[in-house]
Design a protein around this motif. Structure first.
Motif, PDB file in Angstrom:
ATOM      1  N   THR A 173       1.671   0.159   6.622  1.00 29.01           N
ATOM      2  CA  THR A 173       1.418   0.512   5.264  1.00 29.01           C
ATOM      3  C   THR A 173       2.142  -0.149   4.273  1.00 29.01           C
ATOM      4  N   GLU A 177       0.265  -3.103   1.756  1.00 32.43           N
ATOM      5  CA  GLU A 177       0.683  -2.626   0.287  1.00 32.43           C
ATOM      6  C   GLU A 177       1.133  -4.095  -0.466  1.00 32.43           C
ATOM      7  N   GLN A 178       2.067  -4.833   0.271  1.00 38.06           N
ATOM      8  CA  GLN A 178       2.540  -5.920  -0.035  1.00 38.06           C
ATOM      9  C   GLN A 178       1.702  -7.101  -0.169  1.00 38.06           C
ATOM     10  N   ASP A 181      -0.697  -6.553  -3.109  1.00 38.52           N
ATOM     11  CA  ASP A 181      -0.006  -6.819  -4.258  1.00 38.52           C
ATOM     12  C   ASP A 181       0.106  -8.385  -4.506  1.00 38.52           C
ATOM     13  N   ALA A 210      -2.541   2.162   2.184  1.00 40.72           N
ATOM     14  CA  ALA A 210      -2.090   1.126   1.573  1.00 40.72           C
ATOM     15  C   ALA A 210      -3.230   0.746   0.473  1.00 40.72           C
TER      16      ALA A 210
END
Length: 297
Positions: A173, A177-178, A181, A210
Motif C-alpha cells: 500500500t 501511495e508513493q 503521489d 492506496a
C-alpha cells in the motif's frame, strides 16, 4: 533525395522507432528489407546530386518510383494499424500494478501498447520476482524486457515474498501511495477482486487502499480470475493482438504453461471482442471510472 529525407524522418520519430523495434525483432524481415531497398535506391540519388553524372540514367524516375513505393508501404502499415500517426490529444498518465513479472503482458498487454502508441505515459509496478513460479533472475530480466517491448516509461520491481503477498499488504500500500503521489496517474489498472490467486487478491486490496482518493480504477483479467469476473469496460486491441502475443512470448521462463500460448491469448481476446462487438478486446472491471480518464488511443 526526397524519399531519403522522408524515411529518415519517419525512423527518427520515437513512435516510429518503437514500431520498428517491435516488428523487426520478431520476424519482420520482409518489411526491413523493403526499408533497406528504399534507402539504398535513395542513396543513389544522393550520390547523383553530389556528383552529377555519376548516377545511372533515369535516376529521377527511380527516385519518383521510390517515393511512390515508400508512400504505398507506409499507407499499408497505417491501414493495418501498424503505425499510429501523431494526433492532437490530451496527454494522460496510466499506472499499472501487478503481482508477478508476466501479469501485465497476459492481462492487458494490448492496452498498454495502445496507450503508449497514443502518446500517453505508462508506468508499471510489479510486486515480486515470481521466484516460486520459476527462475527469479530470469523472470526479472523478462519483466524488464516485456515492459520495454510494450513501451512502458518505467517498471518498478519489488522483491516482496511471492505467493505470500498477503503478509506485506501494508508495505505494498505504501509503495502504491508513493507512486500515486509522484506520478499522479489519471487511471490505475490492477488485479480484480474476483481472482483466485492469493497474490492477485492482495495486490488488489493494497491498491484500493492506496488509491482511495483516485477517481478511476480498472481491474484487468488475469488467467486466474474466477467466473465472477464481469468486465464492462473494453479496449479494442484488434490492431495490437500480435503485439500482445509477442509480449507474452518474451516470458520464456513461463512458456510451458497453457495460458501462455498464442492460441489461448487469441481465444480470450476474441471472446471479449465478441462481447464488445469488435474483433479482439481486453476486458476490465471498473471500481470507478471517469469518462474523461481514458484518452484518445
Amino acid at each position: 533525395m526526397i524519399a531519403t529525407i522522408t524515411l529518415i524522418g519517419f525512423l527518427s520519430m520515437h513512435r516510429w522507432r518503437r514500431y520498428f523495434a517491435r516488428r523487426f525483432r520478431n520476424g519482420g524481415v520482409i518489411r526491413l528489407a523493403i526499408v533497406a531497398v528504399l534507402l539504398g535506391v535513395s542513396s543513389v540519388g544522393i550520390l547523383d546530386l553530389l556528383y552529377p553524372g555519376t548516377g545511372p540514367r533515369g535516376i529521377a524516375e527511380v527516385e519518383l518510383a521510390t517515393i511512390l513505393v515508400a508512400g504505398l508501404f507506409f499507407a499499408t502499415l497505417l491501414a493495418q494499424g501498424r503505425i499510429v500517426p501523431s494526433a492532437r490529444q490530451t496527454h494522460q498518465r496510466y499506472l499499472f500494478v501487478g503481482a508477478h513479472p508476466d501479469d501485465f503482458e497476459l492481462a492487458c498487454g494490448g492496452t498498454v501498447a495502445m496507450l503508449v502508441d497514443a502518446g500517453h505515459e505508462v508506468r508499471g509496478i510489479t510486486m515480486s520476482h515470481g521466484h516460486e513460479g520459476g527462475n527469479s533472475g530470469t523472470r526479472l530480466d523478462e519483466a524488464r524486457e516485456g515492459a520495454k517491448f510494450l513501451g512502458m516509461a518505467s517498471l518498478e520491481i519489488h522483491d516482496f515474498p511471492d505467493t505470500t503477498l498477503h503478509s506485506v499488504e501494508r508495505e505494498m500500500t505504501l509503495v502504491v501511495e508513493q507512486a500515486i503521489d509522484e506520478f499522479e496517474p489519471d487511471v490505475i489498472f490492477t488485479h480484480s477482486a474476483h481472482d483466485q490467486h492469493q497474490d492477485h487478491a492482495s495486490v488488489h486490496a493494497s491498491v484500493l487502499r492506496a488509491a482511495r482518493f483516485q477517481s478511476s480504477i480498472l481491474c484487468f483479467e488475469s488467467p486466474s480470475v474466477t467466473r465472477l469476473f464481469d468486465p464492462s469496460v473494453f479496449m479494442d486491441i484488434t490492431r495490437y493482438l500480435d503485439v500482445k502475443v509477442r509480449a507474452v512470448q518474451v516470458h520464456r521462463d513461463q512458456s510451458g504453461k497453457p495460458y501462455m500460448t498464442a492460441q489461448r491469448i487469441k481465444g480470450l481476446a476474441a471472446f471479449r471482442g465478441a462481447q464488445a462487438k469488435v474483433s479482439a478486446a481486453e476486458g476490465f472491471e471498473p471500481v470507478r471510472l471517469l469518462t474523461s480518464a481514458i484518452g484518445q488511443h
